[in-house]
Every structure is written in structure tokens, then in C-alpha cells.
Design an enzyme around this catalytic site. Structure first.
Site, mmCIF file in Angstrom:
data_model
loop_
_atom_site.group_PDB
_atom_site.id
_atom_site.type_symbol
_atom_site.label_atom_id
_atom_site.label_comp_id
_atom_site.label_asym_id
_atom_site.label_seq_id
_atom_site.Cartn_x
_atom_site.Cartn_y
_atom_site.Cartn_z
ATOM 1 N N GLY A 285 0.824 -1.206 0.000
ATOM 2 C CA GLY A 285 0.000 0.000 0.000
ATOM 3 C C GLY A 285 0.850 1.244 0.000
ATOM 4 N N GLY A 286 1.942 1.193 -0.748
ATOM 5 C CA GLY A 286 2.975 2.225 -0.680
ATOM 6 C C GLY A 286 2.756 3.442 -1.541
ATOM 7 N N ASP A 310 0.547 -1.742 -4.600
ATOM 8 C CA ASP A 310 -0.667 -0.966 -4.334
ATOM 9 C C ASP A 310 -1.719 -1.412 -5.339
ATOM 10 O OD1 ASP A 310 -2.497 1.085 -3.401
ATOM 11 O OD2 ASP A 310 -0.727 2.129 -2.662
ATOM 12 N N ASP A 338 -3.702 -6.138 -3.585
ATOM 13 C CA ASP A 338 -4.640 -5.745 -2.540
ATOM 14 C C ASP A 338 -4.227 -6.479 -1.270
ATOM 15 O OD1 ASP A 338 -6.772 -5.576 -0.741
ATOM 16 O OD2 ASP A 338 -8.288 -5.568 -2.316
ATOM 17 N N PHE A 339 -3.881 -5.738 -0.207
ATOM 18 C CA PHE A 339 -3.302 -6.399 0.967
ATOM 19 C C PHE A 339 -4.295 -7.251 1.751
ATOM 20 C CE2 PHE A 339 -3.406 -1.696 2.086
ATOM 21 C CZ PHE A 339 -4.660 -1.707 2.678
ATOM 22 N N HIS A 358 -3.899 2.000 10.745
ATOM 23 C CA HIS A 358 -4.777 2.962 11.416
ATOM 24 C C HIS A 358 -5.997 3.316 10.571
ATOM 25 C CE1 HIS A 358 -3.068 7.087 9.810
ATOM 26 N NE2 HIS A 358 -3.380 6.266 8.833
#
Length: 460
Positions: A285-286, A310, A338-339, A358
Site C-alpha cells: 500500500g505504498g 498498491d 490488494d493487501f 490505522h
């Protein structure tokens, strides 16, 4: 005077002089409104003034010594808070700062700050500026007066103004886009927090689809779907991410996380079965690779491959310069991923998540972690979580405001070290090896590995 670690992000009050002018809690009368006109904590003022005066002004370069600057800034804020009366604090909150925010956005969208910056920021009259941006001169004069009163521009004479560093910075896309992003996306959610909480009996939101954001925007779309729905939202969100990350110490530097000792020194250079180089770092997701570029700048001779992951829509707009040859002759590998799905890179030295956890409630975080844990090599692979680690005391306002916005936008949260350990160790079978960072809850690194069974060894 060198600041202690506890003073860097928050002023300590443990040994503060008691406020002899304040009432004790037992004698306080809520019907006596005269309290509104008394300074909030006058007894602290002499000590704070002495603390500020004790800084070694001649020996400290506050433009480069970040810890000293933040420590001094904390003292200055505490001094203002102690000197203000409740009435003054009230008017600053509900009047000066709210109107200030919205007129700044107006200034951004009308190119006011670009006009002020012309000719090396020389002083200009309200009339001249109004003509340049097609604005009513009388209205602009009123706006400029307030911006000057809030110290965002400088009044140099009657009806004459020039920019300072802050208003010059408003001509840059990271700051300008951030203001527009908060106005359009974030504030409708925060301004409806009280209504949403009332309907939920004042309980924290815990899902990404039923929270103050969806309530405030009157939508069934999640935050990320709203961001992706328009090019403007996407642009402003990316601008804000750039602005937010500016000024922080490099995440992989000695002052935050000593990557040279913790990652590079233990890297296994053995080629993979297909003959390719093993992977040093996977940035999940960088976005467009800011953190990988930081890693390269700090460790240009690193071994192994770097992988940026990402969603396809993000990878598609990654700048071509990111895939140019690195100083060591290698490239950053771009990978759509997709993580929440299976992690395609197995056995990397490190998997890196920056401000991912978060954004998600507890259950969703568990799904992300499970996908990573499956491919981590026990005793070798590391999971690096770059997030706020809020201390139980003296938390930075940068961490506490973000915690509230994560709640409002995602039904998520920032976490204390106890909460991180509960999630990672008790909930996911990982082991926290260390928590690194400057303190105060701002941008720490939580280093984890797969919890080893008894008798297993770590590959170091």
C-alpha cells in the site's frame, strides 16, 4: 538546554508551580462565570518563561535541530494556554480559527497567495491584490486583516501586506491540496460527529461503512471509494499525504529505525530458485513509492530487490522516474496487489506498512496481518509497521488529533503500545521485537517477527 525525551513532544506539568489564583475543585462554583475572565493557569507562567529563557540560543540551530525546536514550541504553546483566559480560548476556537481555515481555502482557490508571493513577496495593497484576483476590494481587505491578525501574513502599513513563509507555502500543491481535502472530505464527517455519536449512545464507531464519515456525507460509500470517485479528491488526498510526511525524520534512519543493523546486516543474498535476487523490502500500500525512495536515499548500496505494491489505479499513476535504475543498478519492482488478498512475495526480509493499520478497524487489521504472516520466514522475515504509538502520558497533539480523525473517517484508531501488542501478539501470533521512534506517539516503527515455537531459532 537539551530537551529530555519527555519534553520533546509535550510539556511536563508534574512539577509545575501550583496556580495560586485558581479555585480548588472542591470550592469551584459552576454558576460563578467570573472564571471565564481569569487566565487558565497563571501559576505556571513564571516557570515556563524561565524554561524558554534557558534555551541556548547561540548554540542551537532551531532550523536543523528538530527535537530542540519541537520542545521549545511545546513550551511556547503551554505558555499561551496558561496566559489565555477561558473566554479568549473560546473565541479563538469557535471564531478566529474556524473563519481562518475557510478564508485560507478561499485564498488558495482564488490564487491570492500566488499574487502575494510575486515580486519576491514585496508588500502589496488590498486594492492591487483584489484587482489581480477579481475580488471585491472591501471584502479582501477584511480577509487580509484577519489573516494578518492570525500571523499568516504580515501587515507592513496601512492597507499593505506581504507573505511570510506560511503563506508562501500555501502556493505549493501539498499545503494547498491539504486544505481543500480537509474542507471537502474530512470536515463534513467531523462536523457531524456529535450527531452520529448521539444516535449510537456515545459509543466508538468500529466499522468503515457505518461511522461519522458515511453519516456526514450521507453516503453508503467508504472513505476510499469517495476519494477514488473524483480526480479532484484523489489529487488533494495525494497532496495531503506528501505534506503530512514532510519534515519527519527518515523512517529508516538511525534516529528512528536503524535499518542498517536490523535489516541489511542480516539479509540473506542467496538467489531464489528461479535465479532472481531475494527481496529486501516490500512496501505494501505504498502509494507512489515515497518510503522506498527514502530507504534508497538512506541506504543506496542496499542488497536485494525492492517491491512497491498498491492497487492497480495507484500503480498506473506511479511516476516513470520511480523505475529508473537505482544507484546500485537495480530497479524498484511495481506490483499490483490488494493487501487483503494473498501476499505474492514469499520470504522477504521485510514487509512494510505505513499508515495502513490505522485506516482499518480491528477485524480488518487481523485479515491484513494474517496474509503477511503466512509468507514470513520464521526467524528471518520482519514486519515493520510505521504508525503512531501513543504513549499513556504526554502524547503529541499530532497523534491525538489523528486518532480522532481515524475514528471519524474509518471507525478505526491510533493505538498505544499496549494496544499494538494485544493485536499483534495476542491476536495474530506475531512477536514484537522492538518499538522504535522519536517518542510522543509520532511516527514510530513497530518491528515484528513470526512468534517462534519453543526450540526454534532465529536466523540472524
Amino acid at each position: 538546554m537539551a530537551p529530555s525525551s519527555q519534553e520533546i513532544y509535550h510539556d511536563t506539568v508534574d512539577n509545575a508551580t501550583p496556580n495560586v489564583n485558581s479555585r480548588s475543585s472542591s470550592s469551584f462554583d459552576p454558576n460563578d462565570i467570573s472564571i471565564n475572565a481569569h487566565p487558565c493557569d497563571l501559576g505556571r507562567v513564571p516557570g515556563l518563561i524561565d524554561d524558554i529563557a534557558s534555551y541556548n540560543w547561540g548554540d542551537t540551530d532551531f532550523s536543523t535541530d528538530r527535537n530542540a525546536r519541537i520542545s521549545l514550541l511545546s513550551k511556547a504553546r503551554s505558555l499561551i494556554a496558561a496566559l489565555e483566559t477561558p473566554r479568549e480560548t473560546l473565541l479563538r476556537h469557535i471564531g478566529a480559527e474556524t473563519s481562518n481555515f475557510y478564508i485560507i481555502v478561499i485564498g488558495i482557490e482564488t490564487n491570492l497567495f500566488h499574487e502575494m508571493a510575486k515580486n519576491n513577496g514585496s508588500p502589496k495593497t488590498a486594492t492591487r491584490l483584489a484587482e489581480a484576483i477579481s475580488f471585491d476590494p472591501d471584502l479582501l481587505r477584511r480577509i487580509l486583516r484577519h489573516l494578518a491578525s492570525m500571523n499568516h501574513i504580515i501587515q507592513t502599513g496601512e492597507d499593505k501586506y506581504r507573505p511570510n513563509n506560511f503563506s508562501k507555502a500555501l502556493t505549493t500543491s501539498p499545503l494547498a491540496g491539504s486544505y481543500q481535502f480537509y474542507r471537502d472530505v474530512c470536515l463534513p464527517a467531523m462536523s457531524n460527529l456529535h450527531k452520529w455519536l448521539k444516535t449510537k449512545s456515545y459509543r466508538s464507531p468500529t466499522t468503515i461503512i457505518d461511522n461519522p464519515f458515511t453519516f456526514g456525507h450521507q453516503t453508503s460509500q467508504t472513505f476510499f471509494e469517495v476519494i477514488a470517485s473524483t480526480a479532484k479528491n484523489t489529487e488533494h488526498f495525494n497532496d495531503h499525504m506528501v505534506a503530512y510526511c514532510q519534515g519527519h525524520p527518515a523512517w529508516c534512519s538511525e534516529s528512528v529505525y536503524p535499518a542498517a543493523d536490523r535489516l541489511i546486516s542480516g539479509f540473506d543474498p542467496t538467489p531464489l530458485p528461479d535465479g532472481s535476487d531475494p527481496v529486501m523490502l516490500v512496501d505494501m500500500g505504498g502509494n507512489v513509492g515515497h518510503d522506498l525512495q527514502t530507504f534508497i536515499s538512506q541506504h543506496p548500496s542496499h542488497p536485494g530487490r525492492l517491491v512497491l505494491q498498491d492497487l492497480p489505479s495507484v500503480i498506473a499513476v506511479t511516476p516513470p522516474s520511480l523505475t529508473s535504475p537505482l544507484p546500485n543498478g537495480k530497479h524498484i519492482q511495481l506490483q499490483e496487489h490488494d493487501f487483503f488478498n494473498s501476499q505474492p512475495v514469499v520470504g522477504a526480509r521485510a514487509y512494510y506498512l505505513h499508515h495502513i493499520m490505522h485506516d482499518w478497524p480491528y477485524a480488518k487489521c487481523g485479515l491484513i496481518l494474517e496474509q503477511i504472516k503466512k509468507v514470513m520466514k520464521p526467524g528471518y522475515s520482519r514486519l515493520l509497521i510505521n504508525e503512531q504509538v501513543i504513549p499513556e502520558r504526554r502524547a503529541s497533539w499530532e497523534a491525538t488529533y489523528l486518532d480522532l480523525y481515524m475514528m471519524v473517517m474509518f471507525g478505526a484508531r491510533e493505538r498505544t503500545e499496549k494496544e499494538w501488542r494485544r493485536m499483534l501478539e495476542d491476536g495474530c501470533g506475531l512477536k514484537v521485537l522492538g518499538v522504535y521512534g522519536p517518542g510522543g506517539g509520532v511516527e514510530g516503527i513497530i518491528e515484528c517477527e513470526v512468534a517462534l515455537e519453543e526450540g526454534e531459532g532465529r536466523e540472524e
